[in-house]
Structure formats: structure tokens, C-alpha cells
Design a protein around this motif. Structure first.
Motif, short mmCIF file in Angstrom:
data_model
loop_
_atom_site.label_atom_id
_atom_site.label_comp_id
_atom_site.label_asym_id
_atom_site.label_seq_id
_atom_site.Cartn_x
_atom_site.Cartn_y
_atom_site.Cartn_z
N SER A 1 -33.98 3.53 28.74
CA SER A 1 -34.21 4.60 29.33
C SER A 1 -34.29 3.38 29.98
O SER A 1 -35.65 3.75 31.36
CB SER A 1 -35.22 5.54 28.65
N GLU B 1 -24.26 6.73 25.13
CA GLU B 1 -24.90 7.13 25.92
C GLU B 1 -26.06 6.88 27.15
O GLU B 1 -26.11 7.57 27.53
CB GLU B 1 -26.54 5.89 24.73
N LEU C 1 -27.44 8.98 29.95
CA LEU C 1 -28.38 9.48 30.17
C LEU C 1 -29.48 9.43 31.58
O LEU C 1 -29.97 9.11 32.35
CB LEU C 1 -29.55 7.80 29.23
#
Length: 140
Positions: free
Chosen positions: A69, A109, A113
Motif C-alpha cells: 500500500s 495484488e 490495490l
């Protein structure tokens, strides 16, 4: 952006990340088109040092140790897909290879994201035919 720039294929003001960057082939191509690298990863210390020397940008090391993130938003995700698990020249352990088979999961991923507009993944010899085509079916 002018029509002339658009027709010349410029991606001015676009941002990209460079995963499993190696020597920076994707970086070189996108930089020449006016894009800016905002994150790179490269596990191999020698290649990472060359990448920094060539581009003035120090890649993060192992993507498995990065808080995904924290990766900046970007327009392009580029990944020099680790080929050893899939190539005829490697062990062909595929997605089960403990050294790199699961790295594709990190690409997925990050795509989920960050939702970049585009992604470019290196063409790996034998990827389509690996494991009787089952690997390609899984990742596509």
C-alpha cells in the motif's frame, strides 16, 4: 500534450513502477517517452546498483518485504517477470517455485490495490506452455 507529442507515442506526465527491474529495460523505454518512475524493486544487489547508476533511482529490494500500500499510485505497472521458474533453462517448478514462483501473486495484488491504467509484463519463454498450459490459464 500536443497532437505532435501524442502521435509520437509520448506518455508525458505518466507514472510507472518497475517490478523485478533487472537492468531497467522498461524504465529506459518509458523514460524516453516522458514517463516518470515512482517505484522500482530488484532483489539482486548487483543489478540494483546498476539500475541506480543508470537511472539515479535506487530500487527497493525484495518485493515480498515491501508494504504494497506504500507503493505510489501509477499509470503503468511494469514487471520483468521472473523467468527461472517457468523457462526451459530453469527448474520449471512454476508457481510452486519457492524462489520466485509466487512473485506473480504480488503483481496481481498491486494491480488490484493500485488499479493502474496499464500493465506490461515481460514475455517469458515457455510461460504459455509450462505445465501443459495450466500455468498460463491460472495467471491469465
Amino acid at each position: 500534450m500536443s497532437n505532435k507529442e501524442e502521435s509520437a507515442g509520448y506518455v508525458k506526465l505518466m507514472k510507472f513502477i518497475d517490478l523485478f527491474a533487472g537492468l531497467g529495460g522498461f524504465h529506459q523505454a518509458l523514460k524516453q517517452r516522458g514517463a516518470e518512475c515512482v517505484f522500482a524493486s530488484e532483489l539482486n544487489a548487483h543489478l540494483s546498483g546498476l539500475y541506480e547508476k543508470n537511472f539515479g533511482f535506487q530500487p527497493s529490494g525484495d518485493i515480498r518485504e515491501v508494504n504494497l500500500s506504500s507503493i505510489p499510485d501509477h499509470d503503468f505497472l511494469c514487471a520483468g517477470f521472473p523467468c527461472q521458474p517457468f523457462s526451459k533453462a530453469g527448474g520449471q517448478k512454476g508457481l510452486e517455485c519457492p524462489q520466485g514462483g509466487n512473485l506473480f501473486d504480488y503483481v496481481v495484488e498491486i494491480l488490484e490495490l493500485k488499479k493502474p491504467r496499464y500493465f506490461i509484463i515481460e514475455n517469458v519463454p515457455n510461460l504459455i506452455n509450462h505445465n501443459g498450459g495450466a500455468t498460463w490459464k491460472t495467471i491469465s
